[in-house]
Every structure is written in structure tokens, then in C-alpha cells.
Design an enzyme around this catalytic site. Structure first.
Site, short mmCIF file in Angstrom:
data_model
loop_
_atom_site.label_atom_id
_atom_site.label_comp_id
_atom_site.label_asym_id
_atom_site.label_seq_id
_atom_site.Cartn_x
_atom_site.Cartn_y
_atom_site.Cartn_z
N ASP A 175 8.11 -38.39 -9.32
CA ASP A 175 9.46 -38.79 -8.90
C ASP A 175 9.56 -40.30 -8.79
OD1 ASP A 175 12.02 -38.87 -7.91
OD2 ASP A 175 11.46 -38.30 -5.88
N ASP B 108 15.49 -41.97 -12.77
CA ASP B 108 14.90 -41.06 -11.79
C ASP B 108 14.25 -39.86 -12.48
OD1 ASP B 108 14.21 -39.61 -9.55
OD2 ASP B 108 16.23 -38.86 -9.18
#
Length: 506
Positions: A111, A329
């Protein structure tokens, strides 16, 4: 007749022998008529008459090897990658980390939209116990690790480095705690722990070495939202953000790794890919500067074009402010555009292909019935960033295949309308590309790439080659690196002699 190359184990023996055998060293100073000789007397760390647990020996060697590697130079850390961007299959990419003593393996989602590495605590009461991803879930127990300690509220890490809205120090507890809320509404709370992280470090000459370093990470004792669902349950999240507490920041600040990381996420087949704390080298990479002083990896998206035609979008809708901007992201599966960009994109794409496919609305989403090849039917889409950097998207990087209807393939637009003013580029567009997060130069670069192929990774003294989801290709240069380490051991001995005899070293 060709001489046979000695095995790498032999050279490891030579290095260790140079560091452990008693030696006599002659040191000459000026015109002294006779040499002075110093003899170093060394004792065994483990007596011959006592049986030693091999795990103890391995642990001792691991600490020693980490010191040797850190004293020579920083290196590149290689992480395996599993998972895929297909939301109908997995919809996330994850890697493995080893924490604690003895080390325990955890599967954690990659992440880039958050900072902290956290894993599920054994004390978590509402956390999933099984996973539909076919992996066995692990739970961290600090009491079972000999190298673990809880980060207290008085620890400098809690009072300075990570003093954010996500850090808590409740009056009834002295544990430095956290509470994270993610964009999909899920969340986690827990406390910070310091323990050993084990990893493969790649030095110059393609040498793979088991190394370790203490890091601070989160231990989750409560989860909410999608994190509580078992179908895609994972052991935690590996935050690769640029904050002080991210693993990339912790390791690079100590000179263990460079202040840059890269990934190449494979979109087809079984997914997987490459993830390294280091810089992947590729001649076609283009860079765009990061927006400074932002909590996420914000880029200046300036325009979008479909089939080479710019869309009628006001560039100010992409401007970075407190609640607007465009971020990269890897923890987001799809891609989200602000409304003022989403609507023109859907309209332009539909108008471009409406003569060759059948546009339909399925579950509120714009979809298309396609009977021919995607590449022959759908156009390229261009995301244009500050600095002249363009990200070209193939149809598979803005469409998702959801099934078949009336004998035709049903493809739907994989872009969603952002609920707020932040556009998010997720795995749908990140896949099948090399991405380099150059935090030292405050820029992000990318290039189209087949992530099943090998890549070149920049290290302190050269390039190393990773193949097939991060596996390193060993060569005779590993032996050369060991030979380079051999004189280092002798130098260390000479320094000890210098201290013992009073003579200056060099």
C-alpha cells in the site's frame, strides 16, 4: 584445460577464517631496526565440550552478517509479490515479511497510500481467522519474540517522529497507540511494537545475503469494515508512504537501503510482480515531480486525452489543495476521477467506440459488448503530468472484464467517480508498468513493462538482475563480491593490532 571455479561456500569460509583465526602481524614504523610483533589471542564463543543449538548459531551469524553488510555499503531489499489487480479474483497485491525472533511470516498488502506497516495481533478479538485467498493467517505475539518490545508513550518515536492525528497515548495506558481509517471506510486500531524485520539484501555483484534490522510497526487489536471480511483477509498492510515511520524511511535513514523503492505489478496470468527497496533502471522511464509537503504521493495531473484528443476538462480540478489532487495508491484496486473529469472521459470514450461495440449500462456502470479485439476497438488514453510525462493506458488498463452476454465479452469502464475532490490512480492503471518512487529526488517515474521479465536494479556499486517476481539471478559475480570482502576482514584485524600495539593504522 579450464580451471574449475571454487564454490561460493569456500570463499565464505575464507572470509570467516580471516576474521577468526589467530594471526601474527608485523608492523614496521620508520627506520626501526627490528620489527615489533603482536599476536592476537582469540577465544571460542562456544566451548567445544558444549552442544550448541543450531538456531542459536544462525541467529548469531545473522546479526554478524547484518553488521558486515551495513559496514560495507547500503543495498537493495527484495520482496516477493503475489496477488493481482483483477477485482473479480483477488483485487490486491501482497508480499511477505518476516518479523520477530524466531521469525514469523506475515502476508501484508502493498500500500503506497499509507505509511505504517502493521500486522494482526494475537489479542485481536474481531479479526478474521481464515482467508478466502488460500493463505494461512498469522498473528503477532510480542511475548513470543525475544527481540520485541512495546513502544511506550515516553519513547522519542511516539513523542516526536510519529506525533500525528493517528497516534494516541490514552491516560489509562502507557502504550503508544494508533488508529487508522482508510478510504474505503475500513479501519484498524492497535499499538506500536519494535522488533526485528528480516529481508534479503542485494549487494553489488549480485550477492544475496540474509539481513535484518529493528523496525517499529503496528500490532492491530481491532479492525472494522472490509478488514473484518474473510474472503480477502490478509495479515496486515505494508505502508510504503514517505512518512517517518514507514519501513522505507526507517531503513533509508540508517543507510541500510537507498531512499527509493520500485515495483512492477503484473496484470495478466496469475499476477505477482517485483518489489524492491531500490531503483529499477529502464531507459524509457519518464518522471514527474512530486507535489511537496503532502501526506500522499501527489502528482500534478494536467490533462487527459482519448485517442489523442484532449478532453474538455478545467486543469484546476486536478490542482492539489487540502482536499483535492491526484495520488498514486497501490492499495486501491480501481481508479477514481473527480466528477469534472470522469463525465467527460466516459462520454468521449463511449462516443469513440459506439460504432464498433454495443454500449450498455450494467449495474449503473457504463459497459460495452465487445465481439472483436480490444486493441483494435478501443483507443489509447493519455494521462498527462507536469514535466511532460505521459502515462499511456491500454484498454485493459481502464476497462475490466466482467463476463459474457449474448455471446459477446462484457467490458466495463474501470474508472469510478470520486466521491470527493481527490483522484486516485489504483492498481488498474499501475499494473504492467515499472514505477519508481524516487523520494531522494522527490519524483515518481514510470514506463510500460512486461513484469514477468527481468529488471535491472541500481545498487551502490553496480546493477543486479531480478527475474520472475523478484527472484535474483546469481552469477560468478557473487564469488567476486566475497573476494572483495576478504581484504575487509584483514583490515579489521590490522585495526585491532593498531589499538593493541599503539602504532597508528596506515
Amino acid at each position: 584445460m579450464r580451471a574449475l571455479a571454487a564454490p561460493a561456500e569456500f570463499f565464505i569460509f575464507l572470509v570467516l577464517a580471516a576474521l577468526t583465526l589467530p594471526v601474527s602481524v608485523v608492523v614496521r614504523c620508520g627506520a626501526a631496526p627490528a620489527p615489533r610483533t603482536a599476536v592476537l589471542s582469540l577465544e571460542r564463543a562456544f566451548p567445544l565440550d558444549r552442544r550448541v543449538d543450531p538456531d542459536l548459531l544462525r541467529a548469531r551469524d545473522r546479526v554478524r552478517h547484518a553488521r558486515i553488510l551495513q559496514s560495507v555499503a547500503g543495498g537493495v531489499v527484495d520482496f516477493s509479490v503475489e496477488g493481482s489487480s483483477d477485482p473479480l479474483l483477488i483485487g490486491l497485491y501482497f508480499t511477505k515479511v518476516k518479523l520477530g525472533s524466531p521469525p514469523k511470516v506475515f502476508n501484508v498488502q502493498i500500500d503506497t497510500g499509507s505509511d505504517v506497516l502493521w500486522v494482526t495481533c494475537s489479542s485481536c478479538s474481531n479479526c478474521p481467522q481464515t482467508s478466502g485467498l488460500g493463505i494461512e493467517l498469522s498473528f503477532f505475539d510480542s511475548s513470543s519474540s525475544s527481540t520485541s518490545y512495546l513502544v511506550s508513550c515516553s519513547d522519542p518515536l511516539c513523542t516526536s517522529q510519529i506525533q500525528t492525528m493517528s497516534t494516541e497515548c490514552p491516560p489509562q495506558s502507557n502504550q503508544c497507540s494508533y488508529s487508522f481509517q482508510y478510504g474505503d471506510g475500513s479501519g484498524t486500531t492497535g499499538h506500536y511494537v519494535s522488533d526485528v524485520l528480516y529481508f534479503n539484501m542485494v549487494m553489488g555483484g549480485s550477492l544475496i545475503a540474509n539481513s535484518s534490522a529493528p523496525v517499529v510497526f503496528g500490532c492491530s487489536n481491532y479492525q472494522s469494515g472490509d478488514l473484518t471480511k474473510s474472503d480477502k483477509a490478509i495479515d496486515g498492510i505494508f505502508g510504503f508512504g514517505g512518512g517517518d515511520l514507514s519501513v522505507i524511511s526507517q531503513l533509508s535513514s540508517r543507510g541500510i537501503t537507498p531512499k527509493v523503492f520500485s515495483h512492477c505489478l503484473r496484470g495478466d496470468g496469475n499476477g505477482g510482480g517485483i518489489m524492491v527497496l531500490g531503483e529499477i533502471l529502464e531507459p524509457t522511464i519518464v518522471y514527474s515531480p512530486l507535489v511537496p509537503s503532502q501526506p500522499h504521493y501527489n502528482l500534478n495531473l494536467q490533462s487527459i486525452a482519448v485517442n489523442g484528443q484532449p478532453l474538455p476538462i478545467d486543469p484546476t480540478v486536478f490542482a492539489t489543495t487540502n482536499n483535492r489532487g491526484t495520488i498514486i495508491d497501490s492499495g486501491t484496486t480501481l481508479t477514481y476521477l473527480v466528477e469534472d473529469a470522469f463525465d467527460p472521459f466516459v462520454n468521449a470514450l463511449t462516443a469513440t467506440v459506439s460504432q464498433t461495440v454495443t454500449p450498455i449500462i450494467s449495474k449503473g456502470r457504463q459497459c460495452f459488448l465487445v465481439s472483436s479485439s480490444l486493441s483494435e476497438t478501443f483507443p489509447l488514453v493519455s494521462l498527462n503530468f507536469l514535466g511532460g510525462a505521459t502515462m499511456l493506458l491500454k484498454p485493459e488498463e481502464y476497462l475490466i472484464h466482467v463476463g459474457f452476454t449474448e455471446g459477446a465479452a462484457l467490458w466495463c469502464i474501470g474508472f469510478e467517480k470520486a466521491q470527493e475532490g481527490v483522484s486516485i490512480l489504483g492498481d488498474l492503471v499501475l499494473k504492467d508498468k515499472i514505477f519508481v518512487y524516487d523520494l531522494a529526488r522527490e519524483r515518481i517515474g514510470w514506463a510500460p513493462y512486461d513484469c514477468s521479465l527481468s529488471v535491472n536494479v541500481s545498487v551502490t556499486s553496480g546493477k543486479d538482475e531480478f527475474i520472475n517476481a523478484g527472484q535474483l539471478s546469481m552469477s560468478s559475480s557473487s564469488r567476486d563480491m566475497l573476494l572483495e570482502l576478504l581484504p575487509i576482514g584483514l583490515i579489521i584485524l590490522l585495526m585491532h593490532v593498531s589499538r593493541a600495539t599503539g602504532f597508528p593504522f596506515l
